[in-house]
Design an enzyme around this catalytic site. Structure first.
Site, short mmCIF file in Angstrom:
data_model
loop_
_atom_site.label_atom_id
_atom_site.label_comp_id
_atom_site.label_asym_id
_atom_site.label_seq_id
_atom_site.Cartn_x
_atom_site.Cartn_y
_atom_site.Cartn_z
N LYS A 55 37.70 45.76 28.68
CA LYS A 55 37.39 44.62 29.53
C LYS A 55 36.15 45.02 29.83
O LYS A 55 35.43 43.98 30.25
CB LYS A 55 39.16 44.81 30.18
CG LYS A 55 38.55 43.04 30.91
CD LYS A 55 40.34 43.41 31.45
CE LYS A 55 40.32 44.42 32.52
NZ LYS A 55 40.16 43.89 34.33
N GLN A 113 33.21 48.59 40.24
CA GLN A 113 32.68 47.27 40.58
C GLN A 113 32.29 47.19 41.65
O GLN A 113 31.00 46.86 41.27
CB GLN A 113 34.35 46.25 40.79
CG GLN A 113 34.90 46.16 39.56
CD GLN A 113 36.29 45.41 39.95
OE1 GLN A 113 36.33 45.79 41.38
NE2 GLN A 113 37.10 45.78 38.96
N ASP A 118 43.62 52.25 35.97
CA ASP A 118 44.24 51.21 35.67
C ASP A 118 45.50 51.79 34.60
O ASP A 118 46.23 51.21 34.35
CB ASP A 118 43.51 51.09 34.49
CG ASP A 118 42.14 50.07 35.36
OD1 ASP A 118 42.18 49.24 36.77
OD2 ASP A 118 41.19 49.27 34.83
N ARG A 137 50.37 47.72 42.89
CA ARG A 137 51.09 47.89 42.15
C ARG A 137 52.22 49.15 42.30
O ARG A 137 52.45 49.32 41.62
CB ARG A 137 50.04 48.71 40.99
CG ARG A 137 49.40 47.75 40.23
CD ARG A 137 47.95 48.01 39.49
NE ARG A 137 47.32 46.96 38.64
CZ ARG A 137 46.63 47.55 37.55
NH1 ARG A 137 45.96 48.02 37.81
NH2 ARG A 137 46.45 46.06 36.90
C1 S3P Z 1 36.97 48.40 36.73
C2 S3P Z 1 37.06 49.43 37.87
C3 S3P Z 1 38.33 49.69 38.53
C4 S3P Z 1 39.79 48.90 37.36
C5 S3P Z 1 39.28 47.47 36.83
C6 S3P Z 1 38.02 47.67 36.33
C7 S3P Z 1 35.32 47.68 35.84
O1 S3P Z 1 38.22 48.69 39.55
O2 S3P Z 1 40.60 49.12 38.06
O3 S3P Z 1 40.09 47.26 36.56
O4 S3P Z 1 35.25 47.20 35.56
O5 S3P Z 1 34.14 48.23 36.59
P1 S3P Z 1 37.12 49.34 41.17
O6 S3P Z 1 35.94 50.01 40.80
O7 S3P Z 1 37.88 48.68 42.20
O8 S3P Z 1 38.29 50.43 41.08
#
Ligand code: S3P
Length: 426
Positions: A21, A167, A313, A344
């Site tokens: 993803k 993110q 995750d 969660r």
């Molecule tokens: C993700 C980063 C994580 C993860 C999310 C996907 C990403 O979140 O929990 O499911 O694709 O960069 P955070 O950046 O908020 O930790």
């Protein structure tokens, strides 16, 4: 939709899991600002990346699908058109946060919103750095919708991540492409590095942490990528096989990027019989097959702030694996779990209690002693990982578990219920 699952028969054979993803979102976003047509193979075809595709199409990006190949007609750095309506990121935090980085560098105003879950998630963590770079962003007390008046060029910044978040890091790196000069980001805790790999950015590591640099105006050549299977989805099948006597499975072509594989160490330490086979590197990611044989967790699962960002995750699956294996579990330093697709922490605790596991809630985590799972009904709360994790609870035998709003799995693993149903004894 509700699903009821009970004891499974031995799980044997070879499986594939859907495309990763995180990599799928990034491949779409980076391809959309590349100078030409990129080919993305094995992209995750599920609701979350569909949200990214929907937003990009509203910005004038042509995206076509032919079987398992997705073609993205990149517009270059400055080719987006102003959207005529609000952009809808659906349930996807990754879409909202990463796309905000690109929107911050556009010479127009746009608004990005999402579903009820997403509209409750914290966005100040991207609003602050993007504002420092010169975008003007309004939010609802730090939550979506975000209205972003972009600036081109943005101001380059040096930023140290306060929350370990891939993110946020990625939003700033993408914005950095639209800045004048070099933007640097330092992270003290390593988070998934798919964006820097895809953009081929230089990374320096010293006692301060990892520093990534992006130079504004760098053109992105079109690219081809084969998206590896999602290790965060594979974990559900790994746990299923570990729990059911006689099981022996291989999950093929799983992404083995070292920033994502900590979960395999945790599972091995807990006593699972795992091995990684046939590893390979195909730019920009690592792949391999994961073999799992029957053998539930035999040692407690104890997670703290040092490891939590690497496995955030996978915590729902790890918690249900521990409960179903009859071992103790303690998770601390995981306050971030409260601001995912659902809270969660509270949902895990509530659901564990509904199936006979007397879990205790803490501000930044939860814990439980050894217990025996009993039949019961759990709520997914519309959260894909909660729904998929509780599917594991009844597989070992002795309990039937009903999961409400099970369709949440469409976010990241559309065929999940078909796969799990095929394991059932009945
Ligand atoms: C993700 C980063 C994580 C993860 C999310 C996907 C990403 O979140 O929990 O499911 O694709 O960069 P955070 O950046 O908020 O930790």
């Amino acid at each position: 939709m509700e699903i009821t699952l009970g004891p499974a028969k031995s799980i044997v054979g070879t499986f594939d899991v859907p495309g990763d993803k995180s990599i799928s979102h990034r491949a779409l976003l980076v391809a959309s600002i590349a100078d030409g047509v990129s080919s993305l193979h094995n992209l995750l075809q599920a609701q979350d990346p569909e949200s990214t595709i929907r937003c990009l199409r509203s910005l004038g990006v042509k995206i076509t699908r032919n079987g398992e190949t997705t073609e993205v007609y990149g517009q270059g750095l400055n080719g987006f058109r102003r959207p005529t309506a609000d952009l809808d990121a659906g349930n996807s935090g990754t879409t909202m946060r990463l796309l905000s980085g690109i929107l911050a560098g556009q010479p127009f105003e746009s608004t990005i919103t999402g579903d009820e879950s997403l509209r409750n998630r914290p966005m100040q963590r991207v609003v602050d750095p993007l504002t420092r770079m010169g975008a003007v962003i309004s939010s609802q007390k730090g939550k979506p919708p975000l209205t972003i008046q972009g600036k081109n060029p943005l101001d380059a910044i040096s930023h140290t991540l306060q929350v370990p978040s891939a993110q946020v890091k990625s939003a700033i790196l993408l914005a950095g492409l639209f800045a004048e000069g070099a933007t640097t980001i330092t992270e003290k805790v390593i988070t998934r590095d798919h964006t820097e790999r895809l953009l081929n950015l230089p990374v320096r590591t010293n006692e301060e942490g990892r520093t990534i640099t992006v130079v504004g105006g760098t053109r992105i050549p079109p690219f081809t990528i084969v998206v590896p299977g999602d290790i965060s989805s594979a974990v559900f099948l790994i746990c299923a096989a570990a729990l059911v006597p006689g099981s022996d499975i291989v999950i093929r072509n799983v992404g083995l990027n070292p920033t994502r594989t900590a979960v395999l160490g945790i599972l091995t330490n807990a006593g699972l019989q795992l091995s990684v086979e046939r590893t390979s590197h195909q730019e920009p990611e690592e792949y391999g097959d994961i073999r799992v044989k029957f053998g539930p967790a035999s040692r407690p699962i104890d997670l703290d702030s040092a490891v939590v960002p690497q496995i955030i995750d996978e915590i729902p699956a790890l918690a249900v694996l521990a409960a179903a294996s009859g071992v103790e579990c303690s998770v601390r330093g995981a306050g971030e779990l409260r601001v995912k697709e659902s809270d969660r922490v509270s949902l895990l605790v509530r659901n564990l209690r509904s199936i006979g596991v007397p879990a205790e809630e803490a501000g930044d985590g939860f814990s439980f002693e050894r217990a025996v799972i009993t039949s019961g009904r759990v709520q997914s709360g519309g959260d894909h990982r909660i729904a998929m994790a509780f599917a594991l609870a009844g597989l070992r035998g002795g309990a039937e578990i009903t999961i409400d709003e099970a369709e949440a799995s469409e976010i990241s693993f559309p065929h999940y219920w078909g796969v799990l149903e095929s394991f059932q004894k009945r």
